[in-house]
Design an enzyme around this catalytic site. Structure first.
Site, short mmCIF file in Angstrom:
data_model
loop_
_atom_site.label_atom_id
_atom_site.label_comp_id
_atom_site.label_asym_id
_atom_site.label_seq_id
_atom_site.Cartn_x
_atom_site.Cartn_y
_atom_site.Cartn_z
CB VAL A 14 -10.47 -2.55 20.74
CG1 VAL A 14 -10.24 -3.77 19.88
CG2 VAL A 14 -9.19 -2.17 21.48
CD GLU A 191 -9.65 -5.96 30.31
OE1 GLU A 191 -9.51 -4.87 30.89
OE2 GLU A 191 -10.72 -6.36 29.84
CE LYS A 206 -18.82 -12.02 27.31
NZ LYS A 206 -17.41 -12.45 27.27
#
Lengths: 433, 433
Positions: A14, A191, A206
């Site tokens: 993607v 997902e 992150k």
């Protein structure tokens, strides 16, 4: 300087497709800025025959990594393949071949960022990874360049779009966690296996990257305490709302006096907090600096083109550095040393919801127990349930150390009158009530 | 490279004092990043004897600009004196002496930015001015570096803290414009002469600078259409609120097909818009990019230390460039040509409030008039006032060209049944009703 700079891609999912499109669509702007064209020359894929979301000449594709990593024409490698070990090997090889690398790989950077950075510097190569945190939001630059003169004290982030979407749906539509998750999956915001998102692991990666850059200190992924939103109950969002708070999965990091606190946990955020207005799949990072005070960077945390924006902006930076002859100079600061903050130094407010026997004196027993731990209450809600046999009690404490709070919780659970401590959450900010 | 870099200051007001404090307080972080110390050597002031908010050795102060501009030891000039002509002269002199310049001066940069940039490039000097727009928010870097790969289509900013404070107070406390202004003055959020703020001129300067950088096109200050918040009525905020909108002074710029629209005007913003949550004296800039979509940068728009953060971060960038030997390379892009958008190409929704005779058929006359201009209504509120003799009518249109809207307004005012068109405002976003 040649008339074009040549890029090799590792991966064409993607995000990789977004990179191809962006470089093609914005060729004019790129050429204006750089004085040269940017061309994608080779793309590593797993399967040559897979149908793809982007027009690309077939002979650009290869399944052999060496075709990309050893091509002498390629100046910049864009790693968008994901995964850890293979990606790490390829990036290290790229540096050895004196190629610059732009990566969007949060798992890899969270685990091995400093080692990769060292390899880049050693080879006088650039290594950028803006897209690894909060997709299209230029937050790493914001911290490293924009706030370079400030001493950052605290970073709070909504850095996972899936969980923010789920919590926003629960809040605005009054649906359960399970239903909100199912809807997020149908819409492509979650997902099929949502573990990494809903258990807070993605956000933790992150936060490790953000913590390192914000505080110039080594932060390991295992330093980040994680608790996710799995099975969170609608009731807690609704009571929070009533008291002036919104539930968000917050990555929290603060650093003072060389002591670090870093975690990811569902948090009741005062509605007046800038992060409270961040809805659905959007991300935002709130940075509190000693001098600048409150700032926030908001935008899309994922998606093909938004993520590609961050990647190609990194490529632009690398090409500018190449033209100036200053690659491999990322001014990675000497690291400050770090200790993890012990629980007696971690201060916060807490929300607690419990069921107790609806008897005279119960609340004063609870209140005395907390008082003994130096914890006082800021807000209290008490409702009789089950024909007055049981009381549901909700309270928000004033600031307390985590150590004292944990001790109080333990004692609370052993009280005869307390039937069940249903839930407790950290609270940030002051609600206007 | 010497062991320290020496800075000269032009001006020692609120922001200049902040710069002195920040450099002193963050010396350790600066040295860690730069590998050298940063020292302020001379400071130009108007009055040597004025008492100041910062500790500074007396013999650093001078009233002679040449002591700063001609000192061969000084590498970087920080211009925080304000005003236009004198500041411009000094900065041009600084470039001639091969000194780099960091400026916080929005008036100057809005009027003469391109000329100063040319002088800088000609002398191989750096010229940075992050602090000139939105104080402590690193928005210029966000646009120039962070979103360098994207094509920015639209910039919307709350870039004036005074007016945002006034509108927030009117909204949350229900006070009149006059009282909110008085309160803002008492709290130091508005100056004794608030003209430049409340009439939108200050915001216009910042939008000119933002427009230039976002669209790589020459934007002159006179390109910016301005209307301020002076005398804005509480009723319009309240009706707006009822319909799902918040009143903000919005700087708006969009660019497509080489056509520019740029203005500052009070705007009713859907409460779901990210800028709608920006309260009090805070600033924020919303950037919409072709690929990245919606981003927003939020923080303090003014103040001594926040503004100093932006200035000293620019100084850090200059020093890094000096160390790398790449000053004077700001990659100012070749400019795209620009036309101003004519009113037939400027599309928006509008809010209108009017008083009409409370008679049968009045509303259908009004509605037909708008229909003839191809304008349809999205929301309508009608309330009888003055014992049913007069009706107060509020409506919000769907998207229309400004040309059609202006024609409709003109016809509306000439209708017998319309007593007064009380107000009209641009509307942004879709309220959830």
């Amino acid at each position: 300087m040649s008339e074009k700079v040549t890029v090799g891609l590792l991966g064409l999912g993607v995000v990789g497709s977004g990179v191809i499109k962006l470089i093609e669509n914005h060729q004019q702007k790129l050429a204006h800025q750089l004085g040269c064209n940017v061309q994608v020359k080779r793309v590593l894929v797993r399967d040559l025959d897979k149908s793809r979301d982007v027009d690309i000449e077939e002979d650009l594709l290869t399944t052999n990594p060496d075709d990309v990593l050893n091509d002498p024409d390629i100046d910049v490698i864009v790693e968008v393949m994901g995964g850890v070990n293979e990606a790490k090997d390829y990036i290290l090889k790229a540096f050895t071949s004196k190629k610059h690398v732009v990566s969007a790989n949060k798992d890899l950077v969270a685990l091995h960022g400093p080692e990769l950075q060292d390899a880049a510097t050693h080879n006088k190569c650039d290594f950028y990874y803006e897209a690894s945190v909060a997709g299209g939001i230029p937050i790493l630059r914001g911290i490293v360049d924009g706030l370079s003169s400030d001493r950052i004290q605290k970073v709070m982030g909504i850095v996972n779009g899936t969980t923010n979407y789920i919590l926003t749906q629960m809040d605005s539509e009054g649906v359960s966690y399970e239903n909100a998750l199912k809807e997020a999956q149908e819409l492509g915001f979650a997902e099929a296996d949502p573990t990494s998102d809903v258990e807070g692991l993605d956000a933790a990666r992150k936060m490790a990257i953000l913590g390192r850059l914000a505080f110039s200190t080594p932060v390991d992924l295992e330093d980040v305490e994680v608790s996710g939103i799995k099975g969170i109950e609608l009731e807690d969002l609704q009571y929070g709302d009533q008291l002036g708070y919104t539930m968000k999965l917050i990555g929290y990091a603060n650093f003072d006096n060389h002591e670090l606190e870093i975690n990811v946990q569902p948090t009741l955020l005062a509605k007046s907090h800038p992060l409270a207005a961040v809805k659905n799949e959007f991300n935002a990072v709130y940075v509190y600096g000693d001098a600048v005070g409150e700032t926030m960077f908001y935008g899309p945390g994922a998606g093909s083109l938004p993520t590609a924006t961050a990647i190609v902006s990194d490529v632009v930076t690398v090409i500018k550095n190449m033209r100036l002859g200053v690659t491999g100079n990322q001014f990675v600061e000497p690291h400050f040393k770090k200790e993890l903050k012990t629980s007696d130094k971690r201060y916060a407010q807490y929300y607690v919801r419990l069921f107790a026997k609806d008897e005279a004196g119960v609340f004063s027993t609870i209140s005395a127990l907390f008082h003994d731990q130096d914890i006082s209450f800021k807000r209290i809600l008490q409702t009789p349930v089950n024909k007055g046999e049981v009381a549901e009690i909700i309270f928000i404490t004033h600031q307390t150390s985590l150590e004292n709070f944990q001790q109080a919780l333990e004692k609370l659970e052993s009280l005869d009158a307390v039937l069940e401590v249903k839930s407790y959450y950290k609270v940030e900010g002051d609600a206007i009530s």
